[in-house]
Design a protein around this motif. Structure first.
Motif, PDB file in Angstrom:
ATOM      1  N   PRO A  81      -2.235   0.709  -6.709  1.00  0.00           N
ATOM      2  CA  PRO A  81      -1.704   2.033  -6.368  1.00  0.00           C
ATOM      3  C   PRO A  81      -1.951   3.021  -7.494  1.00  0.00           C
ATOM      4  CG  PRO A  81       0.073   0.560  -7.018  1.00  0.00           C
ATOM      5  CD  PRO A  81      -1.170  -0.274  -6.946  1.00  0.00           C
ATOM      6  N   TYR A  99       1.783  -3.302  -0.816  1.00  0.00           N
ATOM      7  CA  TYR A  99       2.761  -2.622   0.033  1.00  0.00           C
ATOM      8  C   TYR A  99       3.035  -3.443   1.289  1.00  0.00           C
ATOM      9  CZ  TYR A  99      -1.521  -1.104   2.462  1.00  0.00           C
ATOM     10  OH  TYR A  99      -2.725  -1.070   3.115  1.00  0.00           O
ATOM     11  N   GLN A 101      -6.916   2.971   0.198  1.00  0.00           N
ATOM     12  CA  GLN A 101      -5.951   3.107   1.283  1.00  0.00           C
ATOM     13  C   GLN A 101      -6.610   3.323   2.644  1.00  0.00           C
ATOM     14  OE1 GLN A 101      -2.757   2.768   1.450  1.00  0.00           O
ATOM     15  NE2 GLN A 101      -2.264   2.440  -0.690  1.00  0.00           N
ATOM     16  N   THR A 151       5.846   2.335   5.881  1.00  0.00           N
ATOM     17  CA  THR A 151       5.177   1.744   4.728  1.00  0.00           C
ATOM     18  C   THR A 151       6.096   1.834   3.523  1.00  0.00           C
ATOM     19  OG1 THR A 151       3.053   2.527   5.596  1.00  0.00           O
ATOM     20  CG2 THR A 151       3.086   1.794   3.313  1.00  0.00           C
ATOM     21  N   THR A 180       6.021   0.904  -0.663  1.00  0.00           N
ATOM     22  CA  THR A 180       5.146   0.486  -1.760  1.00  0.00           C
ATOM     23  C   THR A 180       5.919   0.045  -3.000  1.00  0.00           C
ATOM     24  OG1 THR A 180       4.952   2.759  -2.603  1.00  0.00           O
ATOM     25  CG2 THR A 180       3.323   2.050  -0.981  1.00  0.00           C
TER      26      THR A 180
END
Length: 641
Positions: free
Chosen positions: A635, A308, A52, A244, A246
């Protein structure tokens, strides 16, 4: 992209051991517990995910560049106001300023304003809310790496997370402009809204002292529940929302379309362009949330990244601009089970009409005529399915991307570890821009800008469309060159490698591919049945026909691999004729100074090296698309407690 995790050291604080993880200019402390047989290199991956870093690098750089632009405008507006007013301000203006100073005396912005009125330099405040902060790393980077930031609030619902953020803030020495709160993000934002609504000036306008210049929403999953609060608690004179999401299984697939509708108010697209449709679904959800309060949005940068989406949205109080939202909202009809083509349908129309006095024009908002397509695909005959509504305006601001790219050479690689990928994605987003019709000049320029829609909202992938016709795939350069030869514009999309964005209609795309089959890639006619999506496209092009089909739809034994242009000698002769026609057409166009029609240009299309050169996008090669850095990349699992 930084493929390796940052260096880790062990320190002791208050009798406990912590790992230190440094990213950018910030360092976070992660609780360190060593147990027998435990692999400490995999410890606390939920707490810090190195993958990230690109997300945080992008957020920090965008907020820095956008903040500089915003503060430049505010300082310019302040100075302009002072020049006009001079020292002889009216009594009611003085009383107004005194009232604001009294009600907002604790706010740094007001204190700086009072200093400015006494001859000091005007330094506006810049406040950021990281509403779902987790480790607080992003908030710490905002505080440490953006010099003009005056206040950062890092909030998290988890008490242990808030405690950890406070420890990290103290370790990084940012306590002076850093606030940690342990609260529900919605409650925090709605309280700030209520506080401002309860404080109004003599004109009845609510205070803005509790609003934020930037609100960052980065939850685990969807950010949709926070849209309403965020559009109201961010400053409505150019504040920035950083959002954001996801939950890609929801917005990029069709298996949970009912969930997509409940969260974002629209139905997703099934097809190669699903990730761009997802961006438009999310933007539409934010736009409709703001429209209820007379707030208009302008997407500055909208990106589909890895697993994302990330959008940066400028927010402005403008009831007049909100009136254009209906015309910038669209339905999409998709041939998702057939050839993959689509058609768009605006919800409303915004068109200029002459004023009754005969001077200039004004925009009139009317109902759109529909539908824009039949229930069956005009190209392959398969069923069309409905998606949306979704945002139909432009998803990037070109000037802002240029400003971002200007900042890249100045940025430190030690601070921004993913600069190469940042530049590559920004340049790819820049290439998505396909100019539309010229703006009308007899209307208000602000209205003309507000009325702009994106006439090329999606992309296609040559390999996907070629598979429909079971032919070899022209190279991207070849395909782009063919479209450009026919007078269209062509670029690429940041969403998918090998994608092409163009203003050419689907009828032209299919014509290019069938012409490619004629010249370069013969198909096996016996493969095709009338139940296949490629049948009608090839039939309309004269490549397959009913004379080769039996009554049961199967192909007769006379079906063979055909070469549409005959012998190699005939093919070369026809190619030479087309090249000659192309040269003559170019000469004639130069003499007449009139563009050739598409029908005339089709006669001169030859798939050769000249076409590849025409479609080749010149310039430096960039890291445009992510390559998975390691096995099982993606993720992490949601953090527990």
């Amino acid at each position: 992209m930084a493929d390796e995790a940052p260096p880790v050291h062990i320190i002791e604080r208050d009798g406990k051991q912590f790992k230190t993880i440094t990213e950018g200019k910030a360092t976070i402390l992660v609780p360190h517990e060593t147990k027998a047989g435990q692999d400490t290199t995999e410890e606390q991956q939920v707490f810090y995910n190195p993958i990230q870093q690109y997300n945080r690098d992008l957020s920090t750089l965008v907020v820095k560049v956008y903040g500089e632009m915003l503060l430049e405008k505010r300082v310019e507006a302040f100075n302009s106001k002072n020049v006009k007013q001079g020292k002889k301000r009216k009594r009611d203006e003085i009383e107004q300023d005194n009232e604001e100073a009294t009600t907002q005396a604790t706010e740094q912005q007001q204190l700086e304003k009072e200093k400015a009125e006494n001859g000091h330099t005007y330094k506006p405040s810049f406040k950021i809310l990281d509403a779902l902060s987790a480790s607080g790393l992003r908030a710490l980077r905002y505080a440490l790496e953006i010099p003009f930031v005056t206040s950062v609030t890092a909030n998290d619902l988890s008490a242990s997370a808030a405690e950890s953020i406070a420890v990290n803030a103290d370790h990084n020495g940012v306590a002076g402009k850093f606030t940690v709160t342990n609260d529900d993000a919605l409650a925090l934002m709605y309280r700030s809204i209520a506080s401002d609504l309860s404080r109004r000036d003599k004109r009845g306008n609510p205070s803005k002292s509790h609003k934020f210049d930037v609100i960052d929403l980065d939850p685990y999953g969807t950010a949709a529940p926070f849209f309403d609060a965020a559009v109201q608690s961010v400053r409505d004179d150019g504040g920035l929302l950083v959002i954001t999401c996801t939950d890609s299984a929801v917005w990029a697939g069709h298996s949970y379309c009912e969930k997509t509708f409940s969260l974002y108010g629209g139905v997703p697209v099934k097809g190669m362009h699903s990730h761009e449709a997802a961006l438009r679904l999310i933007l539409n959800a934010v736009a409709t949330s703001g429209a209820r309060y007379g707030i208009a949005i302008e997407p500055m940068l909208s990106l589909s990244i890895d697993f994302y989406t990330k959008v940066f949205i400028r927010v402005t109080k403008s009831p007049s601009a909100v009136k254009f939202l209906g015309a910038k909202t669209m339905l999409v009809y998709s041939c998702d089970q057939g050839c993959g083509s689509w058609e768009t349908q605006p919800i409303l129309k915004s068109r200029p009409f002459p004023n009754k006095k005969g001077i200039g024009s004004f925009y009139k908002h009317t109902m759109a005529q529909g539908p824009s397509t039949d229930r069956l695909c005009q190209h392959c005959g398969f069923k069309m399915h409905v998606s949306g509504p979704m945002y139909g305006g432009r998803i990037h601001n070109q000037d802002f991307i240029h400003r971002m790219l200007d900042e890249i050479p100045k940025a430190s690689p030690e601070t921004y570890g993913t600069l190469s990928r940042l530049e590559g994605m920004l340049r790819t987003a820049l290439e998505e821009y396909i100019p539309g019709p010229e703006l009308p000049t007899d209307v208000d320029p602000k209205d003309a800008e507000a009325a702009v829609v994106d006439h090329t909202p999606f992309f296609f992938i040559p390999g996907k469309v070629s598979s429909i016709l079971s032919c070899s795939t022209p190279t991207d350069d070849m395909f782009r060159g063919a479209l450009m030869h026919l007078g269209y514009q062509a670029g690429r999309s940041h969403c998918r490698p090998g994608s092409i964005k163009t203003d050419a209609p689907w009828s032209t795309i299919w014509w290019v591919l069938t012409e490619w089959i004629r010249q370069k890639s013969p198909v096996k006619v016996s493969k095709f049945k009338e139940s296949m999506p490629g049948w009608k496209i090839l039939y309309d092009a004269g490549i397959v026909g009913h004379e080769n089909a039996k009554s049961d739809g199967s192909q007769g034994p006379e079906s063979i691999d055909i070469k549409m242009e005959g012998t190699e000698q005939q093919q070369q002769q026809q190619k030479d004729e087309k090249v000659l026609e192309r040269t003559e057409a170019e000469d004639n166009a130069g003499e007449k100074k009139e563009p050739l029609t598409e029908e005339e240009l089709r006669k001169t299309l030859v798939f050769d090296d000249a076409l590849i050169q025409l479609g080749r996008q010149k310039g430096t090669r960039y890291m445009r698309y992510q390559v998975n850095p390691h096995k099982y990349w993606g993720p992490m699992t949601r953090a527990k407690g």
